[in-house]
Design an enzyme around this catalytic site. Structure first.
Site, PDB file in Angstrom:
ATOM      1  N   GLU A  45      47.260  -2.660 -79.028  1.00  0.00           N
ATOM      2  CA  GLU A  45      47.668  -2.603 -77.621  1.00  0.00           C
ATOM      3  C   GLU A  45      49.085  -3.170 -77.532  1.00  0.00           C
ATOM      4  OE1 GLU A  45      45.395  -5.118 -75.015  1.00  0.00           O
ATOM      5  OE2 GLU A  45      46.232  -4.236 -73.204  1.00  0.00           O
ATOM      6  N   ASP A  83      40.444  -0.009 -67.550  1.00  0.00           N
ATOM      7  CA  ASP A  83      40.724  -1.373 -68.024  1.00  0.00           C
ATOM      8  C   ASP A  83      40.331  -2.395 -66.963  1.00  0.00           C
ATOM      9  OD1 ASP A  83      41.352  -3.095 -70.053  1.00  0.00           O
ATOM     10  OD2 ASP A  83      43.522  -2.982 -69.815  1.00  0.00           O
TER      11      ASP A  83
HETATM   12 ZN   LIG Z   1      40.730  -4.287 -72.166  1.00  0.00          ZN
END
Ligand SMILES: [Zn+2]
Length: 331
Positions: A200, A278
């Site tokens: 990420e 998310d």
């Molecule tokens: Zn996450």
């Protein structure tokens, strides 16, 4: 395309990042917890991260306020119910919610009570709405490791009864997977599925490690495999699904801009990509918004979207029966 009407699947959604601002105010009143304001706009402003944060750590500060009122069984049950309710009302048919049980012990709840409460809220929503779900237990990497196995043991009692998987969350350091090999193995041996936040902020190597060292079947985000050939090839070879969260990735500077997000390229190159929220509150988003963003920015047709929906269904941690029922929504 009618984005609201289309059936949706969200495989990457954090409970504490998806709390309704009004619920924070209600719970603070009930619990006698002091919060900076009782005005819903003020509270929302404190919970939503700016469109572009300096980094992931700044983004993560937005979770402190909701977590402060997520310390009782009834609060956890309510927040879980409301998240499934919000998702169901925008035609999310299946939702995997993740959360960190270690964050909810400030008033003395034990892990079993914590997990039971969120599962109970999910069951109440499943009974009322056309939605199914499961929970993923996220270990928070910045916390001490001494109670990780205790979390895994408590969650194991709920495996296939509302809990399905193990995850590692919070800011991403290079090489973090090495420290978690025994814990991931312990979880795997108990029957958990594995998904790991990796690639990420950090390097593609973390994705490679999450798959090869921890047994990850899915990767949270995984964006940075685009500059790591071995990780990219391993994701393809092992058919690992990537949980993309477009708005969040822009906010946390995981990508420079939505235009530079690799989701479209990954999809066209045949990788197993999924579209997810998310954090519905912290990222001020919904599945409807993420779907529209992805379709418009990555030039996807309705057929493309149905393919991505199918990838989500097939790579979910749901039972075969639930997977079959999810596929029926796209004929
Ligand atoms: Zn996450």
């Amino acid at each position: 395309m009618n984005y609201l009407q289309l059936p949706k699947i969200d495989l990457h959604c954090h409970l504490d990042g998806s709390v309704r601002p009004q619920t924070v105010i209600d719970l603070a009143k009930i619990q006698g917890v002091s919060i900076p304001s009782h005005n819903v706009d003020d509270i929302k402003a404190l919970m939503v991260a700016p469109e572009s944060c300096p980094n992931l750590d700044e983004y993560l500060t937005r979770f402190a306020l909701p977590v402060s009122v997520m310390q009782t069984e009834s609060a956890l049950e309510r927040i879980s119910f409301e998240l499934f309710e919000d998702a169901a009302l925008e035609n999310v048919k299946y939702l995997e919610v993740r959360f960190g049980p270690q964050l909810h012990r400030k008033q003395g709840l034990n892990f079993e009570q914590i997990i039971a409460s969120v599962v109970k809220g999910m069951r109440r929503a499943e009974a009322l709405y056309d939605i199914k779900g499961n929970y993923i237990l996220s270990i928070i990497k910045v916390l001490p490791k001494d109670d990780i196995n205790e979390v895994i043991d408590a969650g194991a009692k709920f495996l296939d009864k509302g809990v399905v998987a193990f995850d590692l969350a919070a800011s991403e350091e290079p090489g973090f997977c090495h420290e978690y090999i025994p814990y991931a193995k312990y979880a795997l041996d108990k029957g958990y599925r594995i998904t790991i936040h990796a690639g990420e902020q950090g390097v593609g190597q973390n994705v490679y490690d999450a798959i090869s060292l921890l047994g990850a079947e899915r990767i949270g985000h995984g964006i940075h495999i685009n500059n790591h050939k071995d990780a990219y090839e391993l994701v393809r070879a092992e058919a690992v699904a990537l949980e993309a969260c477009p708005s969040s990735n822009v906010q946390t500077k995981a990508v420079e801009s939505i235009e530079s997000h690799p989701l479209g390229e990954f999809y066209r190159d045949g990788l197993l990509v999924t579209i997810n929220t998310d954090n519905r509150t912290v990222s001020d988003t919904t599945m409807t918004k993420e779907l529209q963003l992805a379709v418009e920015k990555f030039n996807l047709s309705e057929q493309d979207y149905f393919k991505i929906y199918k990838i989500s269904a097939e790579n979910s941690f749901a039972s075969n029966e639930v997977k079959q029922s999810l596929l029926k929504y796209i004929g």
